[in-house]
Write a protein that holds these residues in place. Structure first.
Motif, PDB file in Angstrom:
ATOM      1  N   THR A 184      -2.280  -8.871  -1.296  1.00 31.16           N
ATOM      2  CA  THR A 184      -2.282  -7.625  -0.349  1.00 31.16           C
ATOM      3  C   THR A 184      -2.094  -6.353  -0.804  1.00 31.16           C
ATOM      4  O   THR A 184      -1.652  -6.106  -1.573  1.00 31.16           O
ATOM      5  CB  THR A 184      -1.001  -7.736   0.702  1.00 31.16           C
ATOM      6  N   ASN A 191      -0.395  -3.327   1.072  1.00 26.09           N
ATOM      7  CA  ASN A 191      -0.027  -2.485   2.394  1.00 26.09           C
ATOM      8  C   ASN A 191       0.681  -1.262   2.087  1.00 26.09           C
ATOM      9  O   ASN A 191       1.251  -1.062   0.724  1.00 26.09           O
ATOM     10  CB  ASN A 191       1.157  -4.066   2.058  1.00 26.09           C
ATOM     11  N   GLN A 226       7.961  -8.343   7.826  1.00 20.90           N
ATOM     12  CA  GLN A 226       6.887  -6.983   7.312  1.00 20.90           C
ATOM     13  C   GLN A 226       6.486  -8.132   6.192  1.00 20.90           C
ATOM     14  O   GLN A 226       7.108  -8.717   5.005  1.00 20.90           O
ATOM     15  CB  GLN A 226       7.398  -5.876   6.952  1.00 20.90           C
ATOM     16  N   PRO A 227       5.180  -7.903   5.576  1.00 21.85           N
ATOM     17  CA  PRO A 227       3.965  -7.222   6.528  1.00 21.85           C
ATOM     18  C   PRO A 227       3.778  -8.636   7.544  1.00 21.85           C
ATOM     19  O   PRO A 227       3.989  -9.648   7.420  1.00 21.85           O
ATOM     20  CB  PRO A 227       2.752  -7.075   5.400  1.00 21.85           C
ATOM     21  N   SER A 228       3.476  -7.839   8.660  1.00 23.04           N
ATOM     22  CA  SER A 228       3.286  -8.516   9.702  1.00 23.04           C
ATOM     23  C   SER A 228       2.058 -10.030   9.968  1.00 23.04           C
ATOM     24  O   SER A 228       2.530 -10.590  11.270  1.00 23.04           O
ATOM     25  CB  SER A 228       2.872  -7.997  11.152  1.00 23.04           C
ATOM     26  N   PHE A 229       1.032  -9.496   9.103  1.00 24.21           N
ATOM     27  CA  PHE A 229       0.693 -10.941   9.262  1.00 24.21           C
ATOM     28  C   PHE A 229       1.841 -11.904   8.605  1.00 24.21           C
ATOM     29  O   PHE A 229       1.080 -13.701   8.982  1.00 24.21           O
ATOM     30  CB  PHE A 229      -0.607 -10.943   7.995  1.00 24.21           C
ATOM     31  N   LEU A 275      -5.438  -9.199   1.995  1.00 23.77           N
ATOM     32  CA  LEU A 275      -5.067  -8.521   3.459  1.00 23.77           C
ATOM     33  C   LEU A 275      -5.237  -7.138   2.645  1.00 23.77           C
ATOM     34  O   LEU A 275      -4.619  -6.899   1.873  1.00 23.77           O
ATOM     35  CB  LEU A 275      -4.594  -8.746   3.788  1.00 23.77           C
ATOM     36  N   GLU A 299      -3.065  -4.415   4.585  1.00 21.10           N
ATOM     37  CA  GLU A 299      -2.444  -4.527   6.089  1.00 21.10           C
ATOM     38  C   GLU A 299      -1.810  -2.655   6.529  1.00 21.10           C
ATOM     39  O   GLU A 299      -1.264  -2.125   4.903  1.00 21.10           O
ATOM     40  CB  GLU A 299      -1.345  -5.099   5.670  1.00 21.10           C
ATOM     41  N   LYS A 300      -1.991  -2.540   7.215  1.00 23.72           N
ATOM     42  CA  LYS A 300      -1.195  -1.144   7.809  1.00 23.72           C
ATOM     43  C   LYS A 300       0.152  -1.074   8.501  1.00 23.72           C
ATOM     44  O   LYS A 300      -0.328  -0.896   9.931  1.00 23.72           O
ATOM     45  CB  LYS A 300      -2.290  -0.089   7.981  1.00 23.72           C
ATOM     46  N   ASP A 301       1.621  -1.520   8.087  1.00 16.13           N
ATOM     47  CA  ASP A 301       1.812  -2.155   8.503  1.00 16.13           C
ATOM     48  C   ASP A 301       3.256  -0.525   9.679  1.00 16.13           C
ATOM     49  O   ASP A 301       3.012   0.553   8.938  1.00 16.13           O
ATOM     50  CB  ASP A 301       3.536  -2.880   8.219  1.00 16.13           C
TER      51      ASP A 301
END
Length: 159
Positions: free
Chosen positions: A75, A77, A132-135, A150, A152-154
């Motif tokens: 990721t 992130n 977190q991360p939300s995925f 992936l 991710e922009k949490d």
């Protein structure tokens, strides 16, 4: 020395984490002062490979000897945390090991510098956690058979 770089309020972080499933449960943890949960793991040290780092983290934090399985996700992130903007590279692996005592009650790890609260959470209850991360809330339900990348922009803000 951890692979971490700071520039003002910007922080680059290299992290590894493990998905440790047992029966219909998965192990998660959080800092005692945070609201969000994450998978157990930690920062990789300079000149340390990611699998060795993950084994070290489980041994340091839980006194658990684990075997590192397949890589599940890589990721990139991006998130805000404690007034800093993080750019984190994460490697997520499947983890297997022996558990001396299995409990669904929260328990503390053995790490010295911060109090980490651990809990085995039912897989069908993960969607209720601020994980977190939300995925991960959905991703852990059906682990990939090959590594997935992936970005991710949490929206994680803790002040």
């Amino acid at each position: 020395m951890d692979v971490v770089f700071n520039n003002g309020n910007l922080r680059f972080n290299y992290r590894v984490a493990g998905v440790w499933k047992m029966n219909d449960y998965v192990l998660v943890h959080k800092s005692e002062v945070d609201e969000h949960w994450a998978l157990p793991g930690g920062r990789v040290k300079f000149m340390e490979d990611s699998k060795l780092a993950l084994k070290r983290e489980f041994l340091e934090e839980l006194n658990a000897k684990v075997e590192i399985g397949n890589m599940l996700w890589t990721t990139e992130n991006f998130f805000e945390y404690e007034g800093q903007s993080f750019h984190e590279i994460g490697f997520y692996y499947q983890v297997n090991g022996e558990v001396e005592i299995f409990t669904t009650e929260p328990f503390y790890g053995v790490e010295d510098d911060q109090k980490l609260l651990y809990q085995w959470v039912r897989m069908d209850e993960l969607h209720k956690l601020p994980l977190q991360p939300s995925f991960l809330r959905e991703g852990i339900q059906q682990l990939p058979t090959y590594p997935v990348h992936l970005i991710e922009k949490d929206e994680r803000k803790t002040e």
